[in-house]
Design a protein around this motif. Structure first.
Motif, PDB file in Angstrom:
ATOM      1  N   ALA A 320      67.513  88.999  59.807  1.00  0.00           N
ATOM      2  CA  ALA A 320      67.456  87.604  59.374  1.00  0.00           C
ATOM      3  C   ALA A 320      66.070  87.136  58.977  1.00  0.00           C
ATOM      4  O   ALA A 320      65.932  86.178  58.212  1.00  0.00           O
ATOM      5  CB  ALA A 320      67.991  86.702  60.492  1.00  0.00           C
ATOM      6  N   LYS A 321      65.029  87.780  59.503  1.00  0.00           N
ATOM      7  CA  LYS A 321      63.670  87.283  59.285  1.00  0.00           C
ATOM      8  C   LYS A 321      62.746  88.406  58.820  1.00  0.00           C
ATOM      9  O   LYS A 321      62.894  89.565  59.203  1.00  0.00           O
ATOM     10  CB  LYS A 321      63.102  86.684  60.583  1.00  0.00           C
ATOM     11  N   LEU A 322      61.770  88.010  58.012  1.00  0.00           N
ATOM     12  CA  LEU A 322      60.687  88.902  57.623  1.00  0.00           C
ATOM     13  C   LEU A 322      59.382  88.344  58.177  1.00  0.00           C
ATOM     14  O   LEU A 322      59.157  87.128  58.142  1.00  0.00           O
ATOM     15  CB  LEU A 322      60.582  89.000  56.099  1.00  0.00           C
ATOM     16  N   CYS A 323      58.551  89.210  58.682  1.00  0.00           N
ATOM     17  CA  CYS A 323      57.220  88.813  59.148  1.00  0.00           C
ATOM     18  C   CYS A 323      56.206  89.335  58.146  1.00  0.00           C
ATOM     19  O   CYS A 323      56.197  90.530  57.829  1.00  0.00           O
ATOM     20  CB  CYS A 323      56.960  89.398  60.536  1.00  0.00           C
ATOM     21  N   ILE A 324      55.370  88.444  57.649  1.00  0.00           N
ATOM     22  CA  ILE A 324      54.456  88.785  56.556  1.00  0.00           C
ATOM     23  C   ILE A 324      53.012  88.595  56.992  1.00  0.00           C
ATOM     24  O   ILE A 324      52.632  87.537  57.518  1.00  0.00           O
ATOM     25  CB  ILE A 324      54.714  87.902  55.313  1.00  0.00           C
ATOM     26  N   ALA A 332      49.569  84.748  59.107  1.00  0.00           N
ATOM     27  CA  ALA A 332      50.844  85.466  59.106  1.00  0.00           C
ATOM     28  C   ALA A 332      51.944  84.429  59.198  1.00  0.00           C
ATOM     29  O   ALA A 332      51.728  83.303  59.692  1.00  0.00           O
ATOM     30  CB  ALA A 332      50.931  86.449  60.271  1.00  0.00           C
ATOM     31  N   THR A 333      53.123  84.788  58.716  1.00  0.00           N
ATOM     32  CA  THR A 333      54.223  83.832  58.757  1.00  0.00           C
ATOM     33  C   THR A 333      55.551  84.569  58.809  1.00  0.00           C
ATOM     34  O   THR A 333      55.666  85.706  58.345  1.00  0.00           O
ATOM     35  CB  THR A 333      54.199  82.886  57.537  1.00  0.00           C
ATOM     36  N   VAL A 334      56.548  83.917  59.412  1.00  0.00           N
ATOM     37  CA  VAL A 334      57.906  84.438  59.468  1.00  0.00           C
ATOM     38  C   VAL A 334      58.728  83.758  58.377  1.00  0.00           C
ATOM     39  O   VAL A 334      58.720  82.531  58.253  1.00  0.00           O
ATOM     40  CB  VAL A 334      58.536  84.199  60.854  1.00  0.00           C
ATOM     41  N   VAL A 335      59.427  84.551  57.573  1.00  0.00           N
ATOM     42  CA  VAL A 335      60.194  84.039  56.434  1.00  0.00           C
ATOM     43  C   VAL A 335      61.675  84.279  56.679  1.00  0.00           C
ATOM     44  O   VAL A 335      62.083  85.382  57.073  1.00  0.00           O
ATOM     45  CB  VAL A 335      59.756  84.738  55.131  1.00  0.00           C
ATOM     46  N   ASP A 336      62.483  83.252  56.463  1.00  0.00           N
ATOM     47  CA  ASP A 336      63.934  83.384  56.559  1.00  0.00           C
ATOM     48  C   ASP A 336      64.421  84.202  55.365  1.00  0.00           C
ATOM     49  O   ASP A 336      64.166  83.858  54.212  1.00  0.00           O
ATOM     50  CB  ASP A 336      64.584  82.001  56.553  1.00  0.00           C
ATOM     51  N   ARG A 337      65.131  85.292  55.615  1.00  0.00           N
ATOM     52  CA  ARG A 337      65.498  86.178  54.507  1.00  0.00           C
ATOM     53  C   ARG A 337      66.567  85.567  53.601  1.00  0.00           C
ATOM     54  O   ARG A 337      66.601  85.838  52.393  1.00  0.00           O
ATOM     55  CB  ARG A 337      65.992  87.529  55.059  1.00  0.00           C
ATOM     56  N   ALA A 338      67.427  84.730  54.137  1.00  0.00           N
ATOM     57  CA  ALA A 338      68.478  84.127  53.316  1.00  0.00           C
ATOM     58  C   ALA A 338      67.914  83.103  52.352  1.00  0.00           C
ATOM     59  O   ALA A 338      68.262  83.083  51.165  1.00  0.00           O
ATOM     60  CB  ALA A 338      69.544  83.506  54.212  1.00  0.00           C
ATOM     61  N   THR A 339      67.046  82.231  52.854  1.00  0.00           N
ATOM     62  CA  THR A 339      66.545  81.122  52.041  1.00  0.00           C
ATOM     63  C   THR A 339      65.158  81.381  51.460  1.00  0.00           C
ATOM     64  O   THR A 339      64.722  80.658  50.551  1.00  0.00           O
ATOM     65  CB  THR A 339      66.474  79.843  52.883  1.00  0.00           C
TER      66      THR A 339
END
Length: 411
Positions: A320-324, A332-339
């Protein structure tokens, strides 16, 4: 759609439930799960608890043979030239003593690539001694990957445009294959059937203007059969980026993450503050995410380390999430993969990698500019904890050591 594309897509779907990680130890086998943190400029690997407060467990000296290697290099003019070149370019004035590392399935050794020494070594975690050493082709070793069963390790020989695949227990080469210019990231598919490699071209030249991107070399993804090492597919992201309408972006593929079913590949490219989504079966880029720019980041692309604007990404285990890791933008930030919506921007000092922690609830980034690692909660996007490590941490990998182990090397 080609037969190869259909086959790869079907295999990706079939491996949905397969664990995408090195072979894991079974409970009660006397092993402890840990995080290995490679301190590139120092030549050590800090070993931390894999969850919670990331408490320090011990440390491994990755260069116990340093004097021997330096004597060998200084007696060989060509090797010395490359050694000094690595220091002046990719090393930012420092030698690169440890890039990547994985533990063996039994937790008895850690296997590490050493860029400045152009080799891979296996180090006994109890004694600190070298079990075996494999000199790579050419003059620099780079990123590695371990097979899902933990028995083989692939390493990029970046100046030889070659990937070696080694038996992790003996260091014997079981195969190799040719790549594009400067092979970098390696990744096995979950079933271990295929091995993907991304080549990034020349990232040390000052020819960083977008219109000079063609001077960086032959950059492509090479997919091989992991048993025969025969090429299965070659992906030129230049063509896919152009078709997507982004001729301005570099086609040098940096860190990547597969979706759970391996139908999607998320990847970073040189100079870009963000990432792209690639549909494996359809063979096309489907989405792009641009992440915020830090106003303090220089606009001079030649100041960005090894062409990396953002370098480091990992995906939560539920997909569900990507960490970049926003390397040059210091967050750094966590990105919601769906949106593709990003969470809070967590301040970080030149974050260079991102790995999922032991229980899968956080990503762990290496802050190479601050000599620490930081855990970020996948659910909230907030920082949990930071702990100090050695000089210039880069790769962070999950692995195992014996339960009572506390390290034989330097403290």
């Amino acid at each position: 759609m080609s037969r190869t594309l259909r086959t790869l897509g079907a295999l990706a779907a079939a491996t949905l439930l397969t664990a995408f990680a090195p072979a894991q130890a079974a409970p009660g086998d006397g092993l402890r799960e840990v995080l290995f943190v490679g301190n590139n400029w120092e030549g050590t690997a800090d070993v931390l608890a894999s969850t919670g407060d990331l408490a320090k467990v011990g440390r491994v000296n990755v260069i116990p043979d340093k004097e021997e290697r330096l004597r060998e290099i200084h007696l060989h003019p060509v090797k010395l030239g490359f050694f000094l070149g690595i220091r002046a370019t990719a090393g930012e004035g420092h030698d690169q003593f440890v890039d990547d590392m994985y533990s063996t399935p039994d937790g008895s050794a850690v296997v590490a690539s050493r860029p400045s020494f152009a080799d891979v070594v296996s180090i006994d975690v109890r004694t600190g001694r070298i079990n075996w050493r494999f000199p790579v082709a050419g003059y620099r070793a780079d990123h590695m990957a371990v097979s899902p069963d933990g028995t083989r390790v692939a390493v990029s020989a970046s100046t030889a445009n070659t990937v070696h695949v080694l038996d992790i227990a003996t260091g014997r080469q079981v195969g190799s294959f040719a790549t594009g210019d400067k092979p970098h990231e390696n990744i096995f598919t979950r079933d271990g059937r295929f091995l993907w490699n991304g080549s990034i071209g020349d990232v040390t030249s000052a020819l960083d203007a977008p219109w000079l991107d063609w001077t960086k070399g032959d950059r492509k993804i090479t997919v091989v059969d992991a048993q025969t090492f025969a090429p299965v597919r070659v992906i030129d992201m230049r063509e896919r980026l152009d078709a997507f309408g982004r001729k301005d972006l570099s086609d040098a593929v940096r860190p990547v993450s597969f979706s759970q079913d391996e139908s999607k590949l998320y990847f970073q490219v040189s100079f870009f503050n963000g990432f792209l989504e690639y549909d494996v079966a359809a063979d096309r880029i489907t989405r792009l995410k641009t992440l915020p720019v830090n106003p303090a980041t220089s606009t001079d692309r030649t100041t960005w380390v090894n062409d990396s604007r953002h370098h480091g990404m990992s995906m939560s285990r539920d997909g569900a999430k990507l960490c970049i890791a926003g390397t040059m933008d210091d967050y750094a930030t966590v990105v919601d993969r769906a949106t593709l919506a990003e969470g809070p921007l967590v301040p970080a000092d030149k974050p260079y990698w991102a790995t999922v922690d032991g229980d899968g609830t956080a990503c762990v980034i290496s802050e190479s500019g601050a000599d620490r690692v930081t855990a970020i909660d996948f659910a909230t996007g907030a920082k949990r904890v930071s702990v100090p490590v050695g000089d210039h941490p880069q790769r962070v990998r999950l692995g195992h050591v014996p339960v009572a182990w506390s390290g034989p090397g330097v403290r």
